[in-house]
Design a protein around this motif. Structure first.
Motif, short mmCIF file in Angstrom:
data_model
loop_
_atom_site.label_atom_id
_atom_site.label_comp_id
_atom_site.label_asym_id
_atom_site.label_seq_id
_atom_site.Cartn_x
_atom_site.Cartn_y
_atom_site.Cartn_z
N THR A 1 -5.28 -3.08 7.34
CA THR A 1 -6.43 -3.73 7.60
C THR A 1 -6.89 -4.56 6.42
O THR A 1 -7.70 -5.44 6.47
CB THR A 1 -7.53 -2.93 8.29
OG1 THR A 1 -7.67 -1.86 7.31
CG2 THR A 1 -6.79 -2.24 9.50
N GLU A 2 -6.72 -4.06 5.09
CA GLU A 2 -7.31 -4.69 4.09
C GLU A 2 -6.43 -4.51 2.86
O GLU A 2 -5.78 -3.44 2.74
CB GLU A 2 -8.75 -4.27 3.64
CG GLU A 2 -9.32 -4.95 2.50
CD GLU A 2 -10.80 -4.20 2.47
OE1 GLU A 2 -10.98 -4.19 1.23
OE2 GLU A 2 -11.52 -3.77 3.32
N VAL A 3 -6.12 -5.57 1.88
CA VAL A 3 -5.37 -5.48 0.85
C VAL A 3 -6.20 -6.15 -0.23
O VAL A 3 -6.82 -7.23 0.03
CB VAL A 3 -4.11 -6.32 0.97
CG1 VAL A 3 -3.42 -6.21 -0.16
CG2 VAL A 3 -3.30 -5.77 2.13
N SER A 4 -6.57 -5.44 -1.26
CA SER A 4 -7.16 -6.06 -2.55
C SER A 4 -6.41 -5.67 -3.68
O SER A 4 -5.80 -4.58 -3.85
CB SER A 4 -8.77 -5.53 -2.42
OG SER A 4 -8.78 -4.22 -2.68
N GLY A 5 -6.97 -6.21 -4.92
CA GLY A 5 -6.70 -5.96 -6.22
C GLY A 5 -5.38 -6.81 -6.79
O GLY A 5 -4.83 -6.53 -7.66
N LEU A 6 -5.07 -7.97 -6.20
CA LEU A 6 -4.36 -8.97 -6.55
C LEU A 6 -4.75 -9.44 -8.00
O LEU A 6 -4.96 -10.92 -7.93
CB LEU A 6 -3.74 -9.85 -5.74
CG LEU A 6 -2.96 -9.20 -4.57
CD1 LEU A 6 -2.84 -10.31 -3.21
CD2 LEU A 6 -1.67 -8.61 -4.78
N GLU A 7 -4.93 -8.90 -9.07
CA GLU A 7 -5.71 -9.37 -10.09
C GLU A 7 -5.19 -8.97 -11.56
O GLU A 7 -4.75 -8.03 -11.57
CB GLU A 7 -7.17 -8.81 -10.13
CG GLU A 7 -8.05 -9.15 -9.05
CD GLU A 7 -9.42 -8.67 -9.25
OE1 GLU A 7 -9.95 -8.44 -10.36
OE2 GLU A 7 -9.95 -8.28 -8.09
N SER A 8 -5.33 -9.88 -12.41
CA SER A 8 -4.88 -9.55 -13.84
C SER A 8 -5.75 -10.19 -14.74
O SER A 8 -6.39 -11.16 -14.46
CB SER A 8 -3.24 -10.23 -13.88
OG SER A 8 -3.38 -11.41 -13.98
#
Length: 142
Positions: A14-21
């Motif tokens: 239902t949710e995806v997060s954290g595609l960060e660098s």
């Protein structure tokens, strides 16, 4: 969107997060430089990826976590006899026709934490579970 975790059947989230660098900076200056620092790229850090979904009956997210803590018998095997709890994964952003328009890949991930949200008999909500994945890099591949 769609999430694919290698070694597992597709799972809906239902949710995806954290595609960060983020890359840190190192300030450097030689004695005869102008009165300012040079800024040099330092180490790159990647945020953990959080995957949320309604609790299912097959316990896949708990199995991913168990592979790290080894409480559920043998974990993944890389063919050399050593436990292999790491996995790569993909997040695909799709349009209404389900055509992939953007894609990201993380490498050497493992389940850092598995959380089951609080149960509340008075709430009109679905029970949600979250898997926090630590990894060694994420990049956009499309």
């Amino acid at each position: 969107y769609k999430v694919v975790i290698e070694k597992f059947a597709p799972i809906g989230f239902t949710e995806v997060s954290g595609l960060e660098s983020e890359t840190g900076n190192i300030q450097y200056r030689v004695g005869d430089d102008p009165p300012r620092f040079r800024q040099i790229p330092g180490l790159t850090k990647y945020k953990e990826i959080d995957l949320k979904k309604g609790i299912d009956t097959d316990g896949t997210l708990q199995k991913i976590r168990n592979a790290v803590v080894q409480v559920d018998g043998p974990n993944f095997d890389d063919g050399v006899g050593e436990p292999d709890f790491r996995f790569n994964g993909f997040v695909y952003l799709m349009d209404k026709s389900r055509v992939i328009i953007h894609a990201w890949q993380w490498i050497n991930g493992w389940g850092k934490q598995h959380v089951i949200d609080a149960f509340n008999a008075e709430a009109e909500a679905v029970a949600i579970e979250t898997l926090h994945i630590i990894h060694e890099g994420v990049k956009q591949i499309k």
